[in-house]
Design a protein around this motif. Structure first.
Motif, mmCIF file in Angstrom:
data_model
loop_
_atom_site.group_PDB
_atom_site.id
_atom_site.type_symbol
_atom_site.label_atom_id
_atom_site.label_comp_id
_atom_site.label_asym_id
_atom_site.label_seq_id
_atom_site.Cartn_x
_atom_site.Cartn_y
_atom_site.Cartn_z
ATOM 1 N N SER A 12 0.855 -1.199 0.000
ATOM 2 C CA SER A 12 0.000 0.000 0.000
ATOM 3 C C SER A 12 0.882 1.237 0.000
ATOM 4 O O SER A 12 1.983 1.236 0.555
ATOM 5 N N LYS A 13 0.382 2.286 -0.658
ATOM 6 C CA LYS A 13 1.083 3.573 -0.642
ATOM 7 C C LYS A 13 0.054 4.684 -0.488
ATOM 8 O O LYS A 13 -0.903 4.751 -1.258
ATOM 9 N N VAL A 14 0.242 5.492 0.533
ATOM 10 C CA VAL A 14 -0.623 6.660 0.711
ATOM 11 C C VAL A 14 0.234 7.898 0.486
ATOM 12 O O VAL A 14 1.277 8.065 1.127
ATOM 13 N N PRO A 22 -4.882 12.589 2.584
ATOM 14 C CA PRO A 22 -4.317 11.352 2.034
ATOM 15 C C PRO A 22 -4.854 11.017 0.641
ATOM 16 O O PRO A 22 -6.040 11.208 0.377
ATOM 17 N N GLN A 24 -4.797 7.726 -1.845
ATOM 18 C CA GLN A 24 -4.432 6.307 -1.868
ATOM 19 C C GLN A 24 -3.834 5.960 -3.233
ATOM 20 O O GLN A 24 -4.547 5.915 -4.228
ATOM 21 N N GLN A 27 -3.414 0.022 -2.918
ATOM 22 C CA GLN A 27 -4.133 -0.588 -1.785
ATOM 23 C C GLN A 27 -3.902 -2.086 -1.749
ATOM 24 O O GLN A 27 -4.361 -2.801 -2.651
ATOM 25 N N THR A 63 3.915 2.522 2.143
ATOM 26 C CA THR A 63 3.379 2.914 3.445
ATOM 27 C C THR A 63 3.222 1.659 4.310
ATOM 28 O O THR A 63 3.486 1.674 5.506
ATOM 29 N N GLY A 215 -5.654 1.977 -7.794
ATOM 30 C CA GLY A 215 -4.746 1.486 -6.759
ATOM 31 C C GLY A 215 -4.959 0.047 -6.330
ATOM 32 O O GLY A 215 -4.218 -0.468 -5.499
ATOM 33 N N ARG A 216 -5.991 -0.611 -6.900
ATOM 34 C CA ARG A 216 -6.231 -1.999 -6.491
ATOM 35 C C ARG A 216 -6.087 -2.940 -7.683
ATOM 36 O O ARG A 216 -6.521 -2.623 -8.790
#
Ligand SMILES: Nc1ncnc2c1ncn2[C@@H]1O[C@H](COP(=O)(O)OP(=O)(O)OP(=O)(O)O)[C@@H](O)[C@H]1O
Length: 315
Positions: A12-14, A22, A24, A27, A63, A215-216
């Protein structure tokens, strides 16, 4: 030692936007790439492809979660020892020449001796840069600069190549040439991880594709699986005197028979028995690009209905 060259585990990277809210980027993304595999990472703009690649190449830290190359965490510089990397917009020292740039790449990989220059020239010629090998990079076109960056990545004989949008900026002829060079690299045992938001050119290059959106990771599969698996239809064009069941006569002569991919061999056998001569066999219907677009649209609809359901929950 891990059997996987690349392992991403719940990555994950925020990010933070200008107001520190934030964003995203990724995820809980998990996937593995085996040695000798060509893995394509596909998704629309802003999906998280570059973020994944920057974590893999050690430019960004996740993250949470882990990214490993040959079992080593990508925060460890040793993970990058046998890695060749071309970013989406490669920055090259533009006061150097392509030959100097490649020689620097070769030296960084520990190559020494007289053979280095001819090894570098070999790669420059392969990418159509022999005539400009001694011109300053700043005088070259965008496509040429992109090819210098590819040569720089290849010159150290990497075991793993990570390429962010490798064909962007190249004209159709060079896109095909680069795809062929990358297929040859994979056929010689190299492992390839590349991103693309245009699938038409890279369809032939990937053994498997992962589709990422917002992000997924949404799905992973071979091009055939993503196009619809064994439901894929094949068209057989044949010449013969007698029809076989399912064959339609063509205005231009001969017959067209459409079958499911998993029934292809039986139908070919049937046509052979009926003394047909096979002229052509080709897949019918969805290309990977269309399957991908449909998939993204379906996922968008799912996201929208999930958001609606969440909004309708009593608070
Ligand atoms: N430095 C950053 N600061 C804030 N948000 C960022 C930053 N970098 C990326 N993002 C956001 O993270 C998400 C993923 O971006 P990323 O660049 O990884 O996507 P991408 O799939 O590579 O897109 P593209 O095909 O346009 O290059 C996007 O929403 C993007 O706006």
């Amino acid at each position: 030692m891990s059997e996987h060259v690349i392992e991403l585990e719940k990555l994950s990277k925020v990010y933070r936007d200008k107001r520190l809210k934030p964003v995203q980027g990724l995820q809980e993304l998990s996937l593995q790439v085996r040695a000798g595999e060509a893995f394509g990472f596909a998704g629309p703009n802003g999906a998280g492809k570059s973020t994944t690649i920057k974590i893999l190449t050690g430019i960004l830290r996740p993250t949470s979660g882990h990214a490993r190359i040959h079992g080593l965490d990508t925060t460890d510089h040793r993970a990058r020892r046998k890695l060749g990397y071309v970013p989406e917009n490669p920055y090259l020292y533009d006061y150097l020449t392509p030959l100097e740039m490649l020689r620097m790449g070769a030296r960084m990989r520990g190559m020494k001796g007289r053979g280095v220059t001819s090894h570098c020239m070999g790669w420059l010629e392969r990418f159509g840069l022999g005539a400009v090998a001694k011109k300053r990079i700043r005088t070259l076109s965008k496509g040429m600069t992109q090819r210098v960056a590819l040569g720089h990545a290849m010159v150290g004989n990497p075991e793993l190549l990570i390429l962010d949008e490798p064909l962007s900026g190249l004209d159709p002829i060079w896109r095909q040439e680069v795809v062929e060079t990358l297929i040859a690299y994979r056929n010689q045992g190299g492992t390839l991880f590349f991103s693309s938001h245009v699938l038409t050119d890279v369809e032939q290059l990937g053994d498997r594709f992962g589709i990422i959106h917002r992000g997924r990771l949404r799905t992973i599969g071979s091009p055939t699986e993503l196009r619809g698996g064994s439901n894929e239809q094949m068209m057989i064009v044949s010449l013969g005197t007698f029809p076989v069941p399912g064959a339609l006569s063509r205005a231009s002569g001969g017959w067209e028979t459409q079958v499911k991919a998993d029934a292809l061999w039986n139908k070919l056998h049937e046509l052979e028995q009926a003394q047909h001569r096979i002229l052509e066999i080709r897949p019918v219907g969805l290309r990977l690009e269309q399957a991908f677009m449909r998939f993204i649209q379906d996922e968008d609809l799912k996201d929208i209905s999930l958001q609606k359901a969440a909004a309708e929950q009593p608070r």
